[in-house]
Design an enzyme around this catalytic site. Structure first.
Site, PDB file in Angstrom:
ATOM      1  N   ILE A 120      32.855  36.951 -40.487  1.00  0.00           N
ATOM      2  CA  ILE A 120      34.294  36.620 -40.430  1.00  0.00           C
ATOM      3  C   ILE A 120      34.645  35.671 -41.584  1.00  0.00           C
ATOM      4  O   ILE A 120      34.009  34.624 -41.727  1.00  0.00           O
ATOM      5  CB  ILE A 120      34.667  35.924 -39.095  1.00  0.00           C
ATOM      6  CG1 ILE A 120      34.228  36.770 -37.896  1.00  0.00           C
ATOM      7  CG2 ILE A 120      36.172  35.665 -39.029  1.00  0.00           C
ATOM      8  CD1 ILE A 120      34.463  36.085 -36.555  1.00  0.00           C
ATOM      9  N   ASP A 159      23.287  25.204 -33.167  1.00  0.00           N
ATOM     10  CA  ASP A 159      23.779  26.125 -34.199  1.00  0.00           C
ATOM     11  C   ASP A 159      25.317  26.102 -34.230  1.00  0.00           C
ATOM     12  O   ASP A 159      25.929  26.017 -35.298  1.00  0.00           O
ATOM     13  CB  ASP A 159      23.254  27.544 -33.892  1.00  0.00           C
ATOM     14  CG  ASP A 159      23.765  28.566 -34.881  1.00  0.00           C
ATOM     15  OD1 ASP A 159      23.299  28.568 -36.029  1.00  0.00           O
ATOM     16  OD2 ASP A 159      24.644  29.370 -34.506  1.00  0.00           O
ATOM     17  N   LYS A 195      27.934  24.686 -37.302  1.00  0.00           N
ATOM     18  CA  LYS A 195      29.068  25.467 -37.810  1.00  0.00           C
ATOM     19  C   LYS A 195      30.374  24.705 -37.584  1.00  0.00           C
ATOM     20  O   LYS A 195      31.251  24.658 -38.457  1.00  0.00           O
ATOM     21  CB  LYS A 195      29.096  26.831 -37.104  1.00  0.00           C
ATOM     22  CG  LYS A 195      27.905  27.706 -37.493  1.00  0.00           C
ATOM     23  CD  LYS A 195      27.747  28.901 -36.564  1.00  0.00           C
ATOM     24  CE  LYS A 195      26.582  29.784 -36.991  1.00  0.00           C
ATOM     25  NZ  LYS A 195      26.216  30.795 -35.996  1.00  0.00           N
ATOM     26  N   GLY A 237      23.525  38.929 -37.281  1.00  0.00           N
ATOM     27  CA  GLY A 237      22.877  40.193 -37.632  1.00  0.00           C
ATOM     28  C   GLY A 237      22.858  40.360 -39.137  1.00  0.00           C
ATOM     29  O   GLY A 237      23.671  39.769 -39.858  1.00  0.00           O
TER      30      GLY A 237
HETATM   31  N1  HSE Z   1      21.704  32.626 -34.472  1.00  0.00           N
HETATM   32  C1  HSE Z   1      23.012  32.775 -34.971  1.00  0.00           C
HETATM   33  C2  HSE Z   1      23.867  33.416 -33.894  1.00  0.00           C
HETATM   34  C3  HSE Z   1      23.007  33.620 -36.218  1.00  0.00           C
HETATM   35  O1  HSE Z   1      23.322  33.834 -32.878  1.00  0.00           O
HETATM   36  O2  HSE Z   1      25.061  33.475 -34.053  1.00  0.00           O
HETATM   37  C4  HSE Z   1      24.223  33.460 -37.047  1.00  0.00           C
HETATM   38  O3  HSE Z   1      24.391  32.157 -37.495  1.00  0.00           O
END
Ligand code: HSE
Length: 440
Positions: free
Chosen positions: A138, A203, A207, A304
């Protein structure tokens, strides 16, 4: 046609291998689009001999990323190794210090060192592009960094971890256990090398910290995020949410408040009829609320190989198309010296609705007592239900579910603490915040 743009790729995992394949298969059409060819002239990865389904035989091999970044004959260093520390950190610094442009998908690196790297890029006239670092394919970085310039943004939130969304969706739709769904996400190549980063929310937090900086023009503050993962979410919560007209999503939310910026990552109830509640599986969604544009919701593949490689490719193409000597877009939307200090709003002052699930011993007066503690903390209830089965065994605990109107985190914590002191709870209470989209 201008001379070829020479790129070096560090990291040939799921994303790196997809990128190599796409660049090779679409070499000619990309050259036409960008006005110059894009050539992979150097690569490095952990294992030279591994079969990745792509041909790297004609490309210079380097044994380590720092040497590639320092010595290879390249214009762009593409970092797809991941990890906040070395070798990614040193390699990206080495590349920027040489004036090479850098394209990276590494959110952990940017969360930890983004401002330092942006400063290095600025002082060497290089670009630091990282579209793939947030929400996979995105184009949310471009939206915030360029398209929404001039808007005052009040809230950015979204589903930014494909693995968690895949797990929550599969648990709900197929009634499968958390562990089985996680294994499947790993098999499909969505999860991080250490899946704890996905399911514990780190994670998403990395972000979110990047989006916060872009949205509010502040320095990155990745350590200043309230964090809860999804490991504590049970099928019972998912079912209760559905019964009450909600769905559970792991959201990252950054919001401007009177006392500062709230950054939080936690399982969240969103109204079933909202668009974000319909975002299933590995799909990501990012909503941005601002004064000029209004509400923008971007939905698309968030993890992915191909989806992430698509974003990396877009960043490389931007460099290929840029004119030599042109003024570059600053990595975080404004010059590093113009970034504002980050001021954190404490989670205790968060205002919103709450879902509270309590397991209690089955005795007269408990229901009323729970309601009393809520009232004593000035919490107004949207609903309170006792989930009774038809045939209750003697001594079997009962479930009470409350949904509150807007209140504060502080009030909820106080109410729950005093309920815990009553001695009728069985196990830990479950508390899940409710987030309401501005529109639909
Ligand atoms: N591990 C991350 C997810 C990959 O599942 O979104 C993309 O950053």
């Amino acid at each position: 046609m201008a001379g070829a743009l020479k790129i070096g790729i560090a990291g040939l995992g799921t994303v790196g291998a997809s990128l190599v394949r796409i660049l090779q298969e679409r070499h000619n059409s990309l050259a036409t689009t960008c006005g110059r060819a894009i050539e992979i002239t150097a690569v490095t990865a952990r294992d030279r001999t591994r079969n990745r389904g792509v041909d790297i035989s004609g490309i210079s091999w380097f044994d380590d990323a720092v040497t590639l970044a320092t010595e290879a004959d390249i214009d762009v260093f593409v970092e797809l190794m991941g990890g906040a520390g070395d070798p990614a950190y040193s390699a990206v610094k080495a590349a920027l210090s040489r004036g090479l442009h850098v394209v990276t998908a590494n959110k952990a690196l940017l969360a930890a060192h983004g401002i330092e790297l942006a400063g290095l890029a600025e002082s060497h006239g290089a670009l630091l592009n990282y579209e793939a670092a947030v929400a996979g394919g995105i184009p949310v970085i471009k939206a915030l960094r360029e398209s929404m310039t001039g808007n005052t943004i009040s809230r950015v939130y979204g589903i930014m971890n494909g693995t968690c969304n895949y797990i929550l969706t599969k648990m709900e739709k197929e009634g499968l256990s958390f562990e089985a769904c996680l294994k499947e996400a790993q098999r499909l190549g969505y999860a991080e090398a250490d899946p704890a980063f996905d399911i514990e929310g780190n994670d998403t937090a990395h972000k979110l910290s990047i989006l916060t900086s872009l949205a509010f023009g502040t320095a990155i503050a990745a350590d200043d995020i309230y964090l809860e993962g999804i490991t504590n979410i049970s099928i019972d919560d998912i079912q209760a949410a559905a019964d009450l007209g909600y769905r559970i999503k792991l959201l990252g939310v950054a919001q401007r408040t009177e006392s500062g910026i709230e950054q939080r990552v936690h399982p969240t109830m969103v109204p079933l009829e909202s668009v974000i509640a319909q975002v299933d599986g590995v799909t990501n969604a990012v909503a941005m609320e601002s004064d000029i544009l209004g509400e923008l919701l971007m939905v698309g593949p968030g993890a992915g190989g191909n989806a992430t490689a698509s974003a990396v490719l877009g960043d490389i193409a931007d460099i290929a198309k840029s004119r030599p000597g042109a003024q570059h877009v600053p990595a975080f939307g404004r010059p590093v010296t113009a970034l504002l200090p980050y001021k954190r709003a404490q989670i205790q002052s968060h205002e919103g609705g709450y879902f509270i699930r309590l397991k209690v011993v089955d005795r007269a007066g408990v229901f009323a007592n729970v309601a009393t503690h809520m009232a004593e903390n000035r919490i107004s209830l949207e609903s309170i239900v006792q989930h009774s089965k038809h045939h209750v065994e003697a001594d079997e605990p009962q479930t009470i579910i409350l949904v509150t109107h807007a209140t504060t985190e502080d009030s909820v914590r106080k109410a729950v603490a005093s309920i815990k002191g009553e001695g009728y709870l069985v196990g830990e209470p479950q508390v899940i915040r409710i987030e309401r989209p501005k529109a639909g």
